[in-house]
Design an enzyme around this catalytic site. Structure first.
Site, PDB file in Angstrom:
ATOM      1  N   GLY A 199       0.404  -1.343  -7.151  1.00  0.00           N
ATOM      2  CA  GLY A 199       0.128  -0.997  -5.770  1.00  0.00           C
ATOM      3  C   GLY A 199      -0.800  -2.014  -5.135  1.00  0.00           C
ATOM      4  O   GLY A 199      -1.679  -2.576  -5.792  1.00  0.00           O
ATOM      5  N   GLY A 200      -0.601  -2.266  -3.835  1.00  0.00           N
ATOM      6  CA  GLY A 200      -1.464  -3.212  -3.143  1.00  0.00           C
ATOM      7  C   GLY A 200      -1.244  -4.634  -3.606  1.00  0.00           C
ATOM      8  O   GLY A 200      -0.115  -5.107  -3.718  1.00  0.00           O
ATOM      9  N   ASP A 201      -2.345  -5.320  -3.900  1.00  0.00           N
ATOM     10  CA  ASP A 201      -2.317  -6.703  -4.370  1.00  0.00           C
ATOM     11  C   ASP A 201      -2.848  -6.747  -5.800  1.00  0.00           C
ATOM     12  O   ASP A 201      -3.849  -6.099  -6.105  1.00  0.00           O
ATOM     13  CB  ASP A 201      -3.187  -7.578  -3.464  1.00  0.00           C
ATOM     14  CG  ASP A 201      -3.172  -9.032  -3.887  1.00  0.00           C
ATOM     15  OD1 ASP A 201      -2.395  -9.803  -3.315  1.00  0.00           O
ATOM     16  OD2 ASP A 201      -3.930  -9.395  -4.817  1.00  0.00           O
TER      17      ASP A 201
ATOM     18  N   PRO B  46       0.777  -1.243   0.000  1.00  0.00           N
ATOM     19  CA  PRO B  46       0.000   0.000   0.000  1.00  0.00           C
ATOM     20  C   PRO B  46       0.804   1.286   0.000  1.00  0.00           C
ATOM     21  O   PRO B  46       0.235   2.360  -0.117  1.00  0.00           O
ATOM     22  CB  PRO B  46      -0.795  -0.126   1.301  1.00  0.00           C
ATOM     23  CG  PRO B  46       0.125  -0.887   2.195  1.00  0.00           C
ATOM     24  CD  PRO B  46       0.846  -1.866   1.325  1.00  0.00           C
TER      25      PRO B  46
ATOM     26  N   LYS C 220      -2.164   5.164 -13.568  1.00  0.00           N
ATOM     27  CA  LYS C 220      -3.449   5.800 -13.832  1.00  0.00           C
ATOM     28  C   LYS C 220      -3.776   6.711 -12.666  1.00  0.00           C
ATOM     29  O   LYS C 220      -3.453   6.414 -11.524  1.00  0.00           O
ATOM     30  CB  LYS C 220      -4.558   4.758 -14.006  1.00  0.00           C
ATOM     31  CG  LYS C 220      -4.304   3.770 -15.139  1.00  0.00           C
ATOM     32  CD  LYS C 220      -5.333   2.669 -15.161  1.00  0.00           C
ATOM     33  CE  LYS C 220      -5.052   1.696 -16.301  1.00  0.00           C
ATOM     34  NZ  LYS C 220      -3.777   1.000 -16.146  1.00  0.00           N
TER      35      LYS C 220
ATOM     36  N   THR D  11      -2.726  -5.721   0.823  1.00  0.00           N
ATOM     37  CA  THR D  11      -3.749  -4.854   0.244  1.00  0.00           C
ATOM     38  C   THR D  11      -4.080  -3.678   1.167  1.00  0.00           C
ATOM     39  O   THR D  11      -4.038  -3.801   2.401  1.00  0.00           O
ATOM     40  CB  THR D  11      -5.019  -5.660  -0.083  1.00  0.00           C
ATOM     41  OG1 THR D  11      -5.933  -4.821  -0.798  1.00  0.00           O
ATOM     42  CG2 THR D  11      -5.690  -6.197   1.176  1.00  0.00           C
ATOM     43  N   ALA D  12      -4.424  -2.545   0.561  1.00  0.00           N
ATOM     44  CA  ALA D  12      -4.616  -1.308   1.320  1.00  0.00           C
ATOM     45  C   ALA D  12      -5.766  -1.404   2.314  1.00  0.00           C
ATOM     46  O   ALA D  12      -5.711  -0.808   3.390  1.00  0.00           O
ATOM     47  CB  ALA D  12      -4.856  -0.148   0.358  1.00  0.00           C
TER      48      ALA D  12
ATOM     49  N   ASP E 194       3.134   1.203 -11.439  1.00  0.00           N
ATOM     50  CA  ASP E 194       1.979   2.065 -11.234  1.00  0.00           C
ATOM     51  C   ASP E 194       2.345   3.326 -10.462  1.00  0.00           C
ATOM     52  O   ASP E 194       3.438   3.445  -9.917  1.00  0.00           O
ATOM     53  CB  ASP E 194       0.895   1.306 -10.458  1.00  0.00           C
ATOM     54  CG  ASP E 194       0.066   0.401 -11.359  1.00  0.00           C
ATOM     55  OD1 ASP E 194       0.178   0.515 -12.586  1.00  0.00           O
ATOM     56  OD2 ASP E 194      -0.689  -0.434 -10.814  1.00  0.00           O
TER      57      ASP E 194
ATOM     58  N   MET F 227     -10.941   3.490  -3.182  1.00  0.00           N
ATOM     59  CA  MET F 227     -11.003   4.463  -4.288  1.00  0.00           C
ATOM     60  C   MET F 227     -12.347   5.177  -4.381  1.00  0.00           C
ATOM     61  O   MET F 227     -12.777   5.561  -5.452  1.00  0.00           O
ATOM     62  CB  MET F 227     -10.712   3.762  -5.630  1.00  0.00           C
ATOM     63  CG  MET F 227      -9.414   2.997  -5.644  1.00  0.00           C
ATOM     64  SD  MET F 227      -9.231   1.867  -7.057  1.00  0.00           S
ATOM     65  CE  MET F 227     -10.429   0.588  -6.648  1.00  0.00           C
TER      66      MET F 227
END
Length: 508
Positions: free
Chosen positions: A88-90, A12, A57, A118-119, A35, A177
């Site tokens: 990022g994350g998973d 994260p 993105k 994961t975040a 990313d 998000m």
């Protein structure tokens, strides 16, 4: 033969949460497609010759189309490269890793998935919110805050969120998000039966230096987020566990919280400084304007240290180059035992630490990290023949001083610093930073080269110099250092920056 693509989760944001497998693959990759939200330090271990391609993105900002990212992965792998797709994350939790895996399978490319933290779990934990807690919540649902928007663009009505089912879910809801759509999310949940009085929290920049948490209820969280001007990346947690943040918050206040610091040194050398600053709460802008390139000499590929009674090493990069060439014809190449009969001098503590990592304790280390201090430290040391292991563009203060004493001096140029292109966005971020650090004269020259000889720094930006030599170079280019480290090393820079920040806060 085709290469392999590794879909790697980078976690994260906190580089300490990168997995051992992720670090291993980053260090071996031929190509890395990364990313926007990967940790700053994630690329520090990449090979110098690796191809690094940004494919990030950003909501409301510039983005690389997903189809282009998939085409790049396939193209590079078909050319035989081992490719790390760093996410990022998973990769399989709202990371589109499944889509990329299917594209690779269709193209006949081998791939491996490396999970990441994961975040939704990590950012919650860093905020002191356990997503499950005995007697409070025995289940957790991870939900994308973009799902409604995606559904409007899709003919598949099943992709829309089932709000009544989600409102009735007997556990914690974690939205990814969704900060821009929070009013709609909260209203939909309440309309579907979720109590508006239920605890809710938004964690901004979870695990990153600028992390903060906004606590409210489901009914008031959207208003609180607007009031506090919360920005992405953020996650939203809905459920009774959100109230535990008041009791379980464990991150201490950090002295550089909310402060942005630009680091201009080479990426490979920046990680130590960047991590120290981030641990103190700073948002670090990685802006490497230089790159270290090791030099080779086909006529003299190895070094026999036995003729020298003194070897002076003037940087950690010099240590690396020295050991790559070290060969006395008795011990294996690069073996520290080849230096057993030679006095070793290091220009400063950083260089001494690099030597120690190779099993060598420096005999001479001056208090100040500058050539003049090393000359003074060697004043009483008998020298007949000396070797100076240094950069190509280094000053001649040390060899000239030793020659003046009658010593025979050989200079071994092991590396050089060359310009590293700085993207326009990174350059603009440096210009707007609260502090910009310069760790050598070359970082000053190459920054100005990247900036078009006009620094363009904000009037509020504070310039941090590692020492008097770098300060002189700054002044020669019309830049006055706001802070000069003492001692003249990275640790001195950090102490000086902390002192300056504290004094400015106290002055209001």
């Amino acid at each position: 033969m085709s290469g392999t693509v590794y879909l790697v989760g980078a976690g994260p944001g906190d580089p300490g949460l990168l997995t051992a497998r992720a670090l291993e693959l980053i260090g071996c990759a031929d190509v890395i497609l990364y990313d926007r939200l990967i940790p700053n330090a994630a690329l520090d271990g990449a090979r110098a010759d690796a191809e690094l391609l940004f494919v990030g993105k950003e909501g409301g900002g510039p983005s690389v189309p997903q189809e282009h990212t998939e085409a790049l992965m396939i193209e590079r792998a078909q050319a035989g490269a081992n490719v790390v797709r760093l996410k990022g994350g998973d990769p399989f939790v709202f990371g589109r890793g499944g889509e990329e895996g299917l594209a690779l399978r269709a193209a006949g490319i081998d791939f491996e998935v490396v999970p990441g933290v994961t975040a939704g779990v990590a950012a919650s934990a860093y905020a002191g919110i356990p997503v499950t807690h005995r007697g409070v919540s025995s289940a957790v649902a991870l939900v994308t805050g973009h799902a409604q928007e995606d559904a409007r663009d899709s003919a598949d009505e099943q992709s829309a969120i089932d709000w009544p089912a989600l409102a009735a879910f007997p556990g914690t809801l974690v939205f990814y998000m969704g900060v821009r759509r929070l009013p709609e999310i909260a209203a939909a949940l309440i309309a579907a039966g979720r109590p508006g009085s239920q605890a809710a929290a938004v964690v901004e920049a979870g695990t990153l230096p600028r992390q903060r948490t906004v606590n409210a209820t489901l009914e008031t969280i959207a208003e609180a987020v607007v009031r506090e001007q919360v920005r992405p990346p953020s996650i939203t947690i809905v459920g009774p566990v959100a109230a535990l943040a008041h009791e379980l918050a464990w991150l201490p206040p950090r002295p550089l919280a909310g402060v942005s610091v630009a680091v201009t040194r080479a990426r490979a050398q920046a990680s130590g400084l960047a991590r120290r600053l981030e641990a103190l709460g700073a948002s670090v802008i990685q802006a490497p304007v230089i790159r270290v390139r090791q030099l080779s000499d086909p006529a003299q590929p190895t070094l026999d240290p036995s003729p020298y009674d003194l070897i002076c090493v003037t940087s950690a990069n010099g240590v690396q180059g020295l050991f790559e060439r070290l060969d006395d014809g008795i011990h294996p190449r690069g073996d520290a035992r080849a230096l057993a009969a030679t006095r070793i001098a290091a220009i400063g503590p950083g260089t001494a630490r690099a030597l120690a990592a190779h099993g060598v304790v420096a005999d001479v280390v001056p208090e100040r990290f500058v050539a003049e201090s090393l000359v003074a430290a060697l004043a009483e040391v008998p020298v007949t023949r000396a070797l100076i292991a240094r950069a190509r563009e280094a000053r001649d203060v040390l060899p000239d001083a030793l020659r003046a004493r009658g010593a025979q001096v050989d200079v071994l140029e092991l590396y050089e610093t060359v310009a590293e292109p700085l993207p326009a966005a990174a350059l603009q971020a440096v210009r707007e930073a609260d502090y910009v650090t310069f760790t050598s004269s070359s970082t000053v020259r190459f920054f100005l080269q990247a900036a078009g000889q006009e620094a363009g720094l904000s009037p509020n930006t504070r310039i941090v110099s590692i020492g008097p030599v770098t300060s002189t170079t700054l002044r020669e280019h019309g830049l006055e250092p706001s802070i000069e480290a003492d001692p003249y090393d990275v640790e001195g820079m950090i102490v000086a920056l902390l002192t300056d920040r504290a004094s400015r806060v106290n002055d209001g």
